[in-house]
Structures are given as C-alpha cells and as structure tokens.
Write an enzyme that holds these catalytic residues in place. Structure first.
Site, short mmCIF file in Angstrom:
data_model
loop_
_atom_site.label_atom_id
_atom_site.label_comp_id
_atom_site.label_asym_id
_atom_site.label_seq_id
_atom_site.Cartn_x
_atom_site.Cartn_y
_atom_site.Cartn_z
N LYS A 193 0.52 -0.57 0.09
CA LYS A 193 0.40 0.34 -0.26
C LYS A 193 0.78 1.22 0.46
O LYS A 193 0.73 2.45 0.50
CB LYS A 193 -1.32 0.19 1.35
CG LYS A 193 -1.74 -0.97 0.99
CD LYS A 193 -3.12 -0.65 2.51
CE LYS A 193 -4.11 -2.22 2.11
NZ LYS A 193 -4.73 -2.72 1.06
N CYS A 194 2.04 1.21 -0.74
CA CYS A 194 3.01 2.31 -0.45
C CYS A 194 2.56 3.02 -2.10
O CYS A 194 2.54 2.37 -2.83
CB CYS A 194 4.24 1.63 -0.07
SG CYS A 194 5.80 2.75 -0.25
N GLY A 195 3.13 4.41 -1.83
CA GLY A 195 3.21 5.36 -3.05
C GLY A 195 4.59 4.74 -4.43
O GLY A 195 3.83 4.68 -5.53
N LEU A 196 5.33 3.96 -3.93
CA LEU A 196 6.37 3.52 -4.98
C LEU A 196 5.89 1.98 -5.25
O LEU A 196 6.56 1.54 -6.23
CB LEU A 196 7.92 3.51 -3.23
CG LEU A 196 8.07 4.94 -3.31
CD1 LEU A 196 9.52 4.42 -2.52
CD2 LEU A 196 8.65 5.69 -4.26
N THR A 197 4.82 1.00 -4.48
CA THR A 197 5.34 0.13 -4.89
C THR A 197 4.50 -0.62 -6.65
O THR A 197 5.54 -1.37 -7.00
CB THR A 197 3.29 -0.82 -4.34
OG1 THR A 197 3.73 -0.51 -2.40
CG2 THR A 197 2.95 -2.13 -3.88
#
Length: 167
Positions: free
Chosen positions: A44-48
């Site tokens: 659930k990370c912006g970098l995922t």
C-alpha cells in the site's frame, strides 16, 4: 542456522534461514552462486506499483542469468503492509509477482529479522544503518556478500548495470 542466527557472527547471507510467505523454512544457502536483490516491500505504498512492475522486469531479464529477487513484506512504515500472509499473497498474485516472497518481518528494531540486521550491519546507510522506508534494496554477490545498498528512491530499473557487475 536458524532465524535466531547471530548476525554479527554470520559470514554471508547464506548463513541465514527465512520463512517463505507459505510458512516454509528457506535456507538462504540455496541461493549460493546466484546474485541476490533483497528488498523490503509493502503493498500500500506510493512506490509499490513502480517497484513491483520493475522487480518483475528485472526477474524476467536476469533470472536465467543468475539473479534471484527476495522480497520481504514489512509493516513498519506508516502501516503500509497491514495484512497477513493470505492478503499479501493475493496482492502479489494480482501483481503477477514472479520473484520470491517471504513472510512479513520487521527490518528495524529489536525484533528485526537477523538477515536484515546483517544487511544493515554490512551496508549502513548515509543517515545511519536503519531502514528508512519501503523498497530499500541490497545487492548480494554470488558468495553471499552484501555489496551494495540502494534507497527507496532508486527504482529497480536503475539497478541493471549494478546487477550485471556481479552476474
């Protein structure tokens, strides 16, 4: 050696065992002779999106040439990996993950997995050895030595020339 391995006494990452996302013990010695890219992941990370896509691309490009990617889910950064193994697996399935996924662990603090204590011990960061965010990447050579560390801001696609040095 078990998950309780004394990381300071370890000679290489091959001295460690980690649990797969399917709860099986995986001796990392099985990766001897392969270059490893070890990364802490979160769904659930912006970098995922970028990282999962590009880790799959690195897998496609280099797996047959001797690269294995070991991904360790971690919930220590803003709670971005809140689920258990089943949820992480279904997310990984939706992302069509091809690389090796391990059980959710801590990468910082007293309860950090010994492998991650070892990685940080061998390749400290610029602002201290602790892991600062999701998608910190360690490159390990064929002998199991930690040779490079890259921060979350370095996309996997930028690591090709680094990986090729060790294949």
């Amino acid at each position: 050696m078990s998950g309780n391995t004394d990381y300071k006494a370890a000679k290489s990452v091959h001295d460690f065992t980690a649990k797969s996302i399917k709860d099986e013990d995986v001796p990392l010695s099985k990766y001897a002779g392969r270059v490893l890219l070890i990364v802490n992941v979160a769904s659930k990370c912006g970098l995922t999106a970028t990282n999962y896509k590009e880790l799959n691309e690195l897998h496609d490009q280099y797996n047959e040439k001797g690269l294995s990617i070991l991904a360790f889910p971690c919930n220590q950064f803003n709670g971005q990996e809140p689920g258990g193994s089943d949820e992480i697996c279904s997310f990984a399935d939706r992302q069509k993950v091809k690389f090796d996924l391990f059980e959710k662990i801590d990468v910082n603090g007293d309860n950090a997995h010994p492998l991650w204590k070892y990685l940080k011990h061998k390749q400290g960061g610029v602002l201290g050895s602790f892991i600062k965010w999701n998608f910190t990447k360690f490159i390990v050579d064929k002998e199991g030595k930690v040779v490079e560390r890259h921060g979350p801001n370095v996309d996997p696609s930028k690591l090709s020339s680094h990986i090729e040095k060790y294949l």
